[in-house]
Design a protein around this motif. Structure first.
Motif, PDB file in Angstrom:
ATOM      1  N   PRO A  62     -10.690  23.775  22.317  1.00 49.51           N
ATOM      2  CA  PRO A  62     -10.982  24.908  21.742  1.00 49.51           C
ATOM      3  C   PRO A  62      -9.871  25.661  20.985  1.00 49.51           C
ATOM      4  O   PRO A  62     -10.014  26.341  20.104  1.00 49.51           O
ATOM      5  CB  PRO A  62     -11.794  25.835  22.591  1.00 49.51           C
ATOM      6  N   LEU A  63      -8.705  25.540  21.500  1.00 49.40           N
ATOM      7  CA  LEU A  63      -7.635  26.001  21.032  1.00 49.40           C
ATOM      8  C   LEU A  63      -7.193  25.640  19.745  1.00 49.40           C
ATOM      9  O   LEU A  63      -6.611  26.265  18.851  1.00 49.40           O
ATOM     10  CB  LEU A  63      -6.304  25.669  22.051  1.00 49.40           C
ATOM     11  N   TYR A  64      -7.787  24.241  19.504  1.00 48.31           N
ATOM     12  CA  TYR A  64      -7.339  24.113  18.160  1.00 48.31           C
ATOM     13  C   TYR A  64      -8.230  24.698  16.766  1.00 48.31           C
ATOM     14  O   TYR A  64      -7.921  24.574  15.625  1.00 48.31           O
ATOM     15  CB  TYR A  64      -7.741  22.439  17.971  1.00 48.31           C
ATOM     16  N   LEU A  65      -9.234  25.419  17.395  1.00 47.74           N
ATOM     17  CA  LEU A  65     -10.060  26.156  16.418  1.00 47.74           C
ATOM     18  C   LEU A  65      -9.556  27.572  16.206  1.00 47.74           C
ATOM     19  O   LEU A  65      -9.805  28.143  15.210  1.00 47.74           O
ATOM     20  CB  LEU A  65     -11.663  26.197  16.935  1.00 47.74           C
ATOM     21  N   LEU A  66      -8.667  27.964  16.960  1.00 50.11           N
ATOM     22  CA  LEU A  66      -8.263  29.445  16.785  1.00 50.11           C
ATOM     23  C   LEU A  66      -7.152  29.454  15.538  1.00 50.11           C
ATOM     24  O   LEU A  66      -7.413  30.485  14.772  1.00 50.11           O
ATOM     25  CB  LEU A  66      -7.316  29.807  18.127  1.00 50.11           C
ATOM     26  N   PRO A  67      -6.439  28.688  15.161  1.00 52.57           N
ATOM     27  CA  PRO A  67      -5.648  28.738  14.121  1.00 52.57           C
ATOM     28  C   PRO A  67      -6.363  28.866  12.781  1.00 52.57           C
ATOM     29  O   PRO A  67      -6.208  29.974  11.787  1.00 52.57           O
ATOM     30  CB  PRO A  67      -4.697  27.678  14.176  1.00 52.57           C
ATOM     31  N   PRO A  68      -7.273  28.181  12.486  1.00 48.42           N
ATOM     32  CA  PRO A  68      -8.039  28.318  11.327  1.00 48.42           C
ATOM     33  C   PRO A  68      -8.746  29.677  11.236  1.00 48.42           C
ATOM     34  O   PRO A  68      -9.080  30.383  10.276  1.00 48.42           O
ATOM     35  CB  PRO A  68      -8.880  27.479  11.174  1.00 48.42           C
ATOM     36  N   VAL A  69      -9.195  30.186  12.453  1.00 45.63           N
ATOM     37  CA  VAL A  69     -10.118  31.372  12.350  1.00 45.63           C
ATOM     38  C   VAL A  69      -9.014  32.570  12.068  1.00 45.63           C
ATOM     39  O   VAL A  69      -9.343  33.511  11.406  1.00 45.63           O
ATOM     40  CB  VAL A  69     -10.798  31.619  13.683  1.00 45.63           C
ATOM     41  N   LEU A  70      -7.852  32.654  12.678  1.00 42.63           N
ATOM     42  CA  LEU A  70      -6.847  33.594  12.639  1.00 42.63           C
ATOM     43  C   LEU A  70      -6.364  33.531  11.055  1.00 42.63           C
ATOM     44  O   LEU A  70      -6.093  34.639  10.599  1.00 42.63           O
ATOM     45  CB  LEU A  70      -5.797  33.371  13.603  1.00 42.63           C
ATOM     46  N   ALA A  71      -6.235  32.320  10.261  1.00 45.68           N
ATOM     47  CA  ALA A  71      -5.827  32.233   9.091  1.00 45.68           C
ATOM     48  C   ALA A  71      -6.850  32.866   8.368  1.00 45.68           C
ATOM     49  O   ALA A  71      -6.490  33.580   7.371  1.00 45.68           O
ATOM     50  CB  ALA A  71      -5.561  30.876   8.743  1.00 45.68           C
ATOM     51  N   ALA A  72      -7.989  32.348   8.355  1.00 46.89           N
ATOM     52  CA  ALA A  72      -9.119  33.086   7.557  1.00 46.89           C
ATOM     53  C   ALA A  72      -9.044  34.389   7.816  1.00 46.89           C
ATOM     54  O   ALA A  72      -9.125  35.200   6.738  1.00 46.89           O
ATOM     55  CB  ALA A  72     -10.378  32.298   7.939  1.00 46.89           C
ATOM     56  N   LEU A  73      -9.089  35.131   8.869  1.00 46.31           N
ATOM     57  CA  LEU A  73      -9.054  36.545   9.327  1.00 46.31           C
ATOM     58  C   LEU A  73      -7.631  37.253   8.359  1.00 46.31           C
ATOM     59  O   LEU A  73      -8.152  38.354   8.068  1.00 46.31           O
ATOM     60  CB  LEU A  73      -8.903  36.659  10.492  1.00 46.31           C
ATOM     61  N   LEU A  74      -6.772  36.690   8.838  1.00 47.19           N
ATOM     62  CA  LEU A  74      -5.484  37.293   8.059  1.00 47.19           C
ATOM     63  C   LEU A  74      -5.519  37.527   6.509  1.00 47.19           C
ATOM     64  O   LEU A  74      -5.104  38.440   5.850  1.00 47.19           O
ATOM     65  CB  LEU A  74      -4.196  36.425   8.498  1.00 47.19           C
ATOM     66  N   VAL A  75      -5.908  36.449   5.961  1.00 45.70           N
ATOM     67  CA  VAL A  75      -6.266  36.535   4.408  1.00 45.70           C
ATOM     68  C   VAL A  75      -7.523  37.319   4.078  1.00 45.70           C
ATOM     69  O   VAL A  75      -7.229  38.133   3.038  1.00 45.70           O
ATOM     70  CB  VAL A  75      -6.595  34.904   3.865  1.00 45.70           C
ATOM     71  N   PHE A  76      -8.524  37.336   4.899  1.00 46.21           N
ATOM     72  CA  PHE A  76      -9.426  38.173   4.624  1.00 46.21           C
ATOM     73  C   PHE A  76      -9.134  39.693   4.410  1.00 46.21           C
ATOM     74  O   PHE A  76      -9.496  40.527   3.686  1.00 46.21           O
ATOM     75  CB  PHE A  76     -10.670  38.028   5.441  1.00 46.21           C
TER      76      PHE A  76
END
Length: 210
Positions: A62-76
């Motif tokens: 599951p750790l590998y799913l955290l960076p895309p979520v964080l990236a999308a949130l920061l851009v949003f």
């Protein structure tokens, strides 16, 4: 642990580039997350499938799913502003390229591949996510953009990782230095418009540009 950290950092940088592109193309937040995930995880998934590691790490940890979520949130949230999206996209893309050519090569070497094959797989890991990102977003892939070199720095970095590994002198400091070198070459190529020779030129009435 060091390899995992570098891998997650590379995923994050590529994911940011995907989310920035999604914002520029006016995709919604779901599209941003999917494009970021494709950019960040695509190269690693292809790598794991090629070396027959079983289920790719992106689907088992599951750790590998955290960076895309964080990236999308920061851009949003506009923490990473989209006003200068192209410059930011290219910088984050260059960082992901630099890290993935190192981690992709190391993963292949750890799986027992020949050093040359490992370097080639490192390059494929480095360029794969960005290629998928641009194709899905209907953009000209950076891999094929004549303005600035893309695959060449990754080839150099992956080759150096394999060479230093064979010589028995590879360590985290060397790996970081290689990644910095690849990042610097990519950014300088964009800054100064470095190019490699075109595949061919057409002239006269038969030219596609005429």
């Amino acid at each position: 642990m060091t390899l995992l950290i570098l891998d997650l950092a590379g995923i994050f940088f590529f994911a940011v580039s995907g989310s920035l592109l999604a914002a520029r193309r006016n995709f919604d937040i779901v599209g941003s997350l999917l494009l970021g995930s494709l950019a960040g995880l695509g190269g690693g998934v292809a790598r794991d499938l090629i070396i027959s590691q079983g289920v790719p790490q992106a689907f088992t940890d599951p750790l590998y799913l955290l960076p895309p979520v964080l990236a999308a949130l920061l851009v949003f949230l506009h923490v990473l502003g989209v006003q200068r999206y192209r410059r930011a996209l290219l910088v984050f893309d260059a960082a992901g390229l630099a890290l993935f050519c190192v981690t992709g090569t190391l993963t292949a070497l750890a799986a027992g591949l020949h050093p040359v094959s490992s370097a080639l797989l490192g390059v494929a890991t480095a360029v794969g996510g960005g290629l998928l990102r641009d194709v899905v977003a209907n953009e000209v892939p950076q891999l094929f953009n004549p303005r600035g070199v893309y695959a060449v720095p990754a080839m150099l970095g992956a080759g150096l990782v394999s060479l230093f590994h064979v010589l028995g002198v590879f360590n985290p400091v060397v790996g970081t230095a290689v990644a910095v070198l690849v990042f610097t070459l990519r950014v300088l190529s964009l800054r100064y418009g470095w190019r490699i020779p075109l595949a061919g030129r057409t002239t006269g009435a038969g030219s596609l540009d005429s």
